[in-house]
Design an enzyme around this catalytic site. Structure first.
Site, short mmCIF file in Angstrom:
data_model
loop_
_atom_site.label_atom_id
_atom_site.label_comp_id
_atom_site.label_asym_id
_atom_site.label_seq_id
_atom_site.Cartn_x
_atom_site.Cartn_y
_atom_site.Cartn_z
N GLU A 7 0.81 -1.21 0.00
CA GLU A 7 0.00 0.00 0.00
C GLU A 7 0.85 1.27 0.00
O GLU A 7 0.38 2.35 0.38
CB GLU A 7 -0.94 -0.01 1.20
CG GLU A 7 -1.88 -1.21 1.22
CD GLU A 7 -2.75 -1.25 2.46
OE1 GLU A 7 -3.59 -0.33 2.62
OE2 GLU A 7 -2.59 -2.16 3.28
N SER A 137 -6.52 -2.31 1.48
CA SER A 137 -6.75 -1.57 0.24
C SER A 137 -7.19 -2.46 -0.92
O SER A 137 -6.85 -2.22 -2.08
CB SER A 137 -5.49 -0.78 -0.16
OG SER A 137 -5.25 0.25 0.75
N TYR A 203 -9.73 4.25 -5.08
CA TYR A 203 -8.65 5.23 -5.19
C TYR A 203 -8.57 5.96 -6.53
O TYR A 203 -7.85 6.95 -6.63
CB TYR A 203 -7.30 4.54 -4.92
CG TYR A 203 -7.22 3.95 -3.54
CD1 TYR A 203 -7.22 4.77 -2.41
CD2 TYR A 203 -7.17 2.58 -3.35
CE1 TYR A 203 -7.16 4.23 -1.14
CE2 TYR A 203 -7.11 2.04 -2.07
CZ TYR A 203 -7.11 2.87 -0.98
OH TYR A 203 -7.05 2.34 0.27
N ARG A 241 -11.09 3.19 11.30
CA ARG A 241 -12.30 3.05 10.48
C ARG A 241 -12.75 1.60 10.51
O ARG A 241 -11.93 0.69 10.41
CB ARG A 241 -12.00 3.47 9.04
CG ARG A 241 -13.24 3.84 8.23
CD ARG A 241 -12.90 4.05 6.76
NE ARG A 241 -12.72 2.78 6.08
CZ ARG A 241 -11.67 2.48 5.30
NH1 ARG A 241 -10.70 3.37 5.12
NH2 ARG A 241 -11.58 1.31 4.73
N ASP A 243 -15.27 -1.15 8.71
CA ASP A 243 -16.08 -1.44 7.52
C ASP A 243 -17.17 -2.43 7.88
O ASP A 243 -16.92 -3.47 8.51
CB ASP A 243 -15.21 -2.00 6.41
CG ASP A 243 -14.18 -0.99 5.90
OD1 ASP A 243 -14.40 0.22 6.12
OD2 ASP A 243 -13.17 -1.41 5.30
N GLU A 256 -14.03 -5.50 8.60
CA GLU A 256 -12.65 -5.32 9.04
C GLU A 256 -12.46 -3.95 9.67
O GLU A 256 -13.33 -3.08 9.59
CB GLU A 256 -11.67 -5.50 7.88
CG GLU A 256 -11.82 -4.48 6.77
CD GLU A 256 -10.81 -4.73 5.64
OE1 GLU A 256 -9.75 -4.08 5.67
OE2 GLU A 256 -11.09 -5.53 4.74
N ASN A 258 -9.59 -0.71 9.95
CA ASN A 258 -8.38 -0.06 9.44
C ASN A 258 -7.86 0.86 10.53
O ASN A 258 -8.56 1.78 10.97
CB ASN A 258 -8.70 0.76 8.18
CG ASN A 258 -9.09 -0.12 7.02
OD1 ASN A 258 -8.25 -0.56 6.26
ND2 ASN A 258 -10.38 -0.40 6.87
N GLY A 262 -6.81 5.63 5.05
CA GLY A 262 -6.33 6.55 4.04
C GLY A 262 -6.77 7.98 4.32
O GLY A 262 -7.84 8.23 4.89
#
Length: 305
Positions: A7, A137, A203, A241, A243, A256, A258, A262
């Site tokens: 990443e 990602s 992205y 974060r 999800d 999951e 994070n 990002g």
């Protein structure tokens, strides 16, 4: 920022944005590319605290290795500590913790090197997702609707040394919830133009829709509550974060966490923060501000300059 994980490019983009925001707030901040360079900077006495925007593992700073290093050296840093970072980098072990805590997550199978993917998929039931247990990602993610679609995932598995997660596909909407301290930010419903939210949609594409808040009323309260509970159950603090998907039959399903999300132009925590009036510069400041109180003690340091 940067580093050597899969990443790296996303991290460089995030890092540039964070650096600009911190400097705009008057912070004496410098870019450091990767963990070895950071060690050298610390050795020469040039680091008061670390804003960690490395992503991923194996040279990314999201897997507990960097966190352990910084704690050993007594350097404050942003984001979750060693336990939360290491655990959530491993999707399989995170799901095991959630299940033990009574939190909802899709059925899954652990795929070790050499295991039969076809047999595992039949046991779980199609459709499934196959992904590395310790990447982010959407790196190495395969959407498998039927047995005939397994070939790319099998080929990937043959060349991949780590464990794979095979997870029942959730039939429903996709959401994410940013966490800032003890607060779950408004949820975001993600509506990609394509069939699913892959790397391109995350992205590159400009046609992905982000609806914030993603839900209304009690449903919005529920998803924020589940996300915050999942974050804490995984040993996470600071910011991150979570999800989540909403299955048409089973309801909310955790996917999951994070721990260094990002911070690019397409990223979701800044979008959610903006919805409640927290601009990008202010968001970066509030994340940095969390380093003022050391996670290893009850002492308060001087505020970041």
């Amino acid at each position: 920022m940067g580093g050597t994980s899969a990443e790296r490019e996303v991290s460089l983009d995030s890092g540039r944005n964070v650096l600009e925001a911190l400097r705009a707030r008057g912070v004496d901040a410098d870019a450091v590319d990767g963990i070895p360079a950071l060690i050298e900077a610390i050795r020469h006495g040039g680091v008061d605290r670390v804003f960690n925007i490395l992503h991923g593992n194996k040279g990314g700073g999201e897997d507990g290795v960097l966190q352990g290093l910084l704690e050993a050296l007594g350097v404050p840093y942003t984001g979750p500590g060693v336990l939360g970072s290491a655990l959530t980098m491993d999707k399989i072990r995170t799901k095991q913790v959630w299940i033990a805590a009574g939190l909802p997550t899709p059925r899954f199978a652990r795929i070790a090197k050499g295991d039969d993917l076809a047999a595992a998929a039949k046991a779980l039931g199609f459709p499934v997702f196959v992904k590395p247990s310790s990447e982010g990602s959407s790196v190495g993610v395969f959407r498998v609707l039927q047995e005939a679609d397994l070939a790319p995932a099998i080929a990937f598995a043959q060349g991949y040394d780590g464990e794979l997660l095979m997870e029942q596909m959730v039939q429903g909407d996709e959401y994410t919830v940013g966490i800032l301290g003890e607060t779950a930010l408004p949820s975001i419903r993600i509506v990609p133009a394509g069939e699913w939210y892959d790397y391109h949609a995350k992205y590159i594409a400009d046609d992905t829709q982000y609806l914030c808040p993603g839900m209304d009323g009690d449903a919005e309260d529920e998803i924020r509550g589940v996300a915050l509970a999942a974050f804490k159950a995984a040993g996470c603090t600071g910011w991150g974060r979570v999800d989540v998907m909403r299955d048409r039959v089973r309801g909310l399903q955790l996917i999951e966490v994070n721990t260094a999300p990002g911070m690019t132009s397409h990223s979701l925590v800044p979008k959610a923060a903006g919805h409640v009036g927290i601009g990008f510069e202010e968001l970066c400041w509030r994340i940095l501000e969390q380093t003022v109180r050391s996670p290893l003690s009850n002492t308060t340091e001087a505020a970041p300059k």
